[in-house]
Design a protein around this motif. Structure first.
Motif, PDB file in Angstrom:
ATOM      1  N   MET A   1      16.254  18.978   7.578  1.00  0.00           N
ATOM      2  CA  MET A   1      15.430  18.817   6.400  1.00  0.00           C
ATOM      3  C   MET A   1      14.972  20.211   5.963  1.00  0.00           C
ATOM      4  N   ASN A   2      15.044  20.476   4.648  1.00  0.00           N
ATOM      5  CA  ASN A   2      14.634  21.802   4.189  1.00  0.00           C
ATOM      6  C   ASN A   2      13.110  21.934   4.239  1.00  0.00           C
ATOM      7  N   THR A   3      12.641  23.163   4.142  1.00  0.00           N
ATOM      8  CA  THR A   3      11.221  23.462   4.308  1.00  0.00           C
ATOM      9  C   THR A   3      10.337  22.735   3.297  1.00  0.00           C
ATOM     10  N   ALA A   4      10.724  22.726   2.026  1.00  0.00           N
ATOM     11  CA  ALA A   4       9.910  22.083   1.004  1.00  0.00           C
ATOM     12  C   ALA A   4       9.768  20.588   1.289  1.00  0.00           C
ATOM     13  N   ALA A   5      10.867  19.949   1.647  1.00  0.00           N
ATOM     14  CA  ALA A   5      10.814  18.516   1.946  1.00  0.00           C
ATOM     15  C   ALA A   5       9.964  18.250   3.187  1.00  0.00           C
ATOM     16  N   ARG A   6      10.047  19.118   4.143  1.00  0.00           N
ATOM     17  CA  ARG A   6       9.248  18.965   5.373  1.00  0.00           C
ATOM     18  C   ARG A   6       7.747  19.095   5.059  1.00  0.00           C
ATOM     19  N   ILE A   7       7.384  20.094   4.273  1.00  0.00           N
ATOM     20  CA  ILE A   7       5.978  20.286   3.897  1.00  0.00           C
ATOM     21  C   ILE A   7       5.480  19.090   3.099  1.00  0.00           C
ATOM     22  N   TRP A   8       6.301  18.640   2.145  1.00  0.00           N
ATOM     23  CA  TRP A   8       5.920  17.472   1.346  1.00  0.00           C
ATOM     24  C   TRP A   8       5.709  16.272   2.259  1.00  0.00           C
ATOM     25  N   GLY A   9       6.624  16.049   3.192  1.00  0.00           N
ATOM     26  CA  GLY A   9       6.521  14.913   4.112  1.00  0.00           C
ATOM     27  C   GLY A   9       5.267  14.974   4.972  1.00  0.00           C
ATOM     28  N   LEU A  10       4.945  16.151   5.482  1.00  0.00           N
ATOM     29  CA  LEU A  10       3.740  16.319   6.294  1.00  0.00           C
ATOM     30  C   LEU A  10       2.477  16.050   5.468  1.00  0.00           C
ATOM     31  N   ASN A  11       2.461  16.595   4.255  1.00  0.00           N
ATOM     32  CA  ASN A  11       1.315  16.381   3.372  1.00  0.00           C
ATOM     33  C   ASN A  11       1.149  14.899   3.058  1.00  0.00           C
ATOM     34  N   HIS A  12       2.236  14.237   2.750  1.00  0.00           N
ATOM     35  CA  HIS A  12       2.192  12.803   2.443  1.00  0.00           C
ATOM     36  C   HIS A  12       1.689  12.006   3.638  1.00  0.00           C
ATOM     37  N   ARG A  13       2.182  12.334   4.826  1.00  0.00           N
ATOM     38  CA  ARG A  13       1.739  11.622   6.030  1.00  0.00           C
ATOM     39  C   ARG A  13       0.245  11.806   6.264  1.00  0.00           C
ATOM     40  N   LEU A  14      -0.244  13.029   6.078  1.00  0.00           N
ATOM     41  CA  LEU A  14      -1.661  13.306   6.268  1.00  0.00           C
ATOM     42  C   LEU A  14      -2.509  12.516   5.268  1.00  0.00           C
ATOM     43  N   LEU A  15      -2.138  12.590   3.990  1.00  0.00           N
ATOM     44  CA  LEU A  15      -2.905  11.883   2.965  1.00  0.00           C
ATOM     45  C   LEU A  15      -2.880  10.379   3.188  1.00  0.00           C
ATOM     46  N   THR A  16      -1.733   9.853   3.566  1.00  0.00           N
ATOM     47  CA  THR A  16      -1.614   8.422   3.835  1.00  0.00           C
ATOM     48  C   THR A  16      -2.485   8.023   5.025  1.00  0.00           C
ATOM     49  N   ALA A  17      -2.481   8.831   6.075  1.00  0.00           N
ATOM     50  CA  ALA A  17      -3.291   8.536   7.259  1.00  0.00           C
ATOM     51  C   ALA A  17      -4.782   8.538   6.906  1.00  0.00           C
ATOM     52  N   VAL A  18      -5.210   9.517   6.125  1.00  0.00           N
ATOM     53  CA  VAL A  18      -6.623   9.590   5.734  1.00  0.00           C
ATOM     54  C   VAL A  18      -6.991   8.387   4.872  1.00  0.00           C
ATOM     55  N   MET A  19      -6.175   8.073   3.867  1.00  0.00           N
ATOM     56  CA  MET A  19      -6.478   6.934   2.996  1.00  0.00           C
ATOM     57  C   MET A  19      -6.457   5.621   3.778  1.00  0.00           C
ATOM     58  N   ASN A  20      -5.521   5.480   4.707  1.00  0.00           N
ATOM     59  CA  ASN A  20      -5.475   4.262   5.521  1.00  0.00           C
ATOM     60  C   ASN A  20      -6.732   4.119   6.366  1.00  0.00           C
ATOM     61  N   SER A  21      -7.276   5.249   6.829  1.00  0.00           N
ATOM     62  CA  SER A  21      -8.491   5.195   7.641  1.00  0.00           C
ATOM     63  C   SER A  21      -9.707   4.783   6.813  1.00  0.00           C
ATOM     64  N   CYS A  22      -9.594   4.855   5.500  1.00  0.00           N
ATOM     65  CA  CYS A  22     -10.696   4.485   4.590  1.00  0.00           C
ATOM     66  C   CYS A  22     -10.558   3.074   4.040  1.00  0.00           C
ATOM     67  N   SER A  23      -9.430   2.445   4.244  1.00  0.00           N
ATOM     68  CA  SER A  23      -9.128   1.202   3.531  1.00  0.00           C
ATOM     69  C   SER A  23     -10.139   0.090   3.794  1.00  0.00           C
ATOM     70  N   GLU A  24     -10.603  -0.049   5.010  1.00  0.00           N
ATOM     71  CA  GLU A  24     -11.559  -1.117   5.308  1.00  0.00           C
ATOM     72  C   GLU A  24     -12.874  -0.907   4.549  1.00  0.00           C
ATOM     73  N   GLN A  25     -13.363   0.339   4.538  1.00  0.00           N
ATOM     74  CA  GLN A  25     -14.601   0.627   3.819  1.00  0.00           C
ATOM     75  C   GLN A  25     -14.407   0.483   2.313  1.00  0.00           C
ATOM     76  N   PHE A  26     -13.240   0.876   1.803  1.00  0.00           N
ATOM     77  CA  PHE A  26     -12.950   0.711   0.374  1.00  0.00           C
ATOM     78  C   PHE A  26     -12.933  -0.772   0.012  1.00  0.00           C
ATOM     79  N   ASP A  27     -12.330  -1.573   0.876  1.00  0.00           N
ATOM     80  CA  ASP A  27     -12.304  -3.023   0.644  1.00  0.00           C
ATOM     81  C   ASP A  27     -13.721  -3.590   0.552  1.00  0.00           C
ATOM     82  N   GLU A  28     -14.601  -3.123   1.442  1.00  0.00           N
ATOM     83  CA  GLU A  28     -15.989  -3.584   1.422  1.00  0.00           C
ATOM     84  C   GLU A  28     -16.689  -3.200   0.119  1.00  0.00           C
ATOM     85  N   LEU A  29     -16.272  -2.094  -0.477  1.00  0.00           N
ATOM     86  CA  LEU A  29     -16.849  -1.650  -1.751  1.00  0.00           C
ATOM     87  C   LEU A  29     -16.207  -2.344  -2.946  1.00  0.00           C
ATOM     88  N   GLY A  30     -15.124  -3.084  -2.693  1.00  0.00           N
ATOM     89  CA  GLY A  30     -14.416  -3.758  -3.775  1.00  0.00           C
ATOM     90  C   GLY A  30     -13.455  -2.849  -4.506  1.00  0.00           C
TER      91      GLY A  30
END
Length: 137
Positions: A1-30
């Motif tokens: 995998m080239n460097t740009a795709a690797r960086i994009w993939g890492l960034n996406h994984r991080l953002l997804t992990a953070v947002m997933n960790s918030c999903s229960e609280q977001f659900d409670e807020l509607g």
């Protein structure tokens, strides 16, 4: 995998992990994750077309999220006094509360990830992200 795709993939994984960790609280807020992002931009972009451009989302999708936010009482549409044919978007007090709580949740969750970095690394990460986004805005 080239460097740009690797960086994009890492960034996406991080953002997804953070947002997933918030999903229960977001659900409670509607709030759905994408509704959260739309709500967060309403004060800066008062019209649906501006929101769609800012968020790089299809106008039809933004319309659906806005309908949901209006139905939940988080956003209201007001007649634009400068152009009576247009509706201007306004975050309601309930929307402001939900957004503030969601931002606190997101911040707290992301802080747990950032705590793994030294202060200098955090500063550098912020500088690099701002540099990458500078020409997008």
């Amino acid at each position: 995998m080239n460097t740009a795709a690797r960086i994009w993939g890492l960034n996406h994984r991080l953002l997804t992990a953070v947002m997933n960790s918030c999903s229960e609280q977001f659900d409670e807020l509607g709030l759905d994750t994408k509704e959260f992002f739309v709500l967060g931009e309403v004060d800066e972009c008062r019209y649906p077309a501006e929101l769609a451009a800012r968020l790089m989302m299809p106008k039809a999708s933004v319309t659906v999220y806005l309908r949901n936010l209006v139905a939940k009482g988080f956003v209201q549409r007001e007649i634009d006094e400068g152009d009576l044919r247009r509706h201007r978007l306004v975050v309601t007090p309930d929307g402001k509360k939900a957004l503030d709580r969601a931002l606190t949740t997101l911040s707290d969750n992301f802080e747990q990830w950032l705590a793994r970095l030294e202060a200098q690394e955090r500063d550098e990460l912020q500088r690099l992200l701002e540099k990458l986004l500078r020409h997008q805005q």
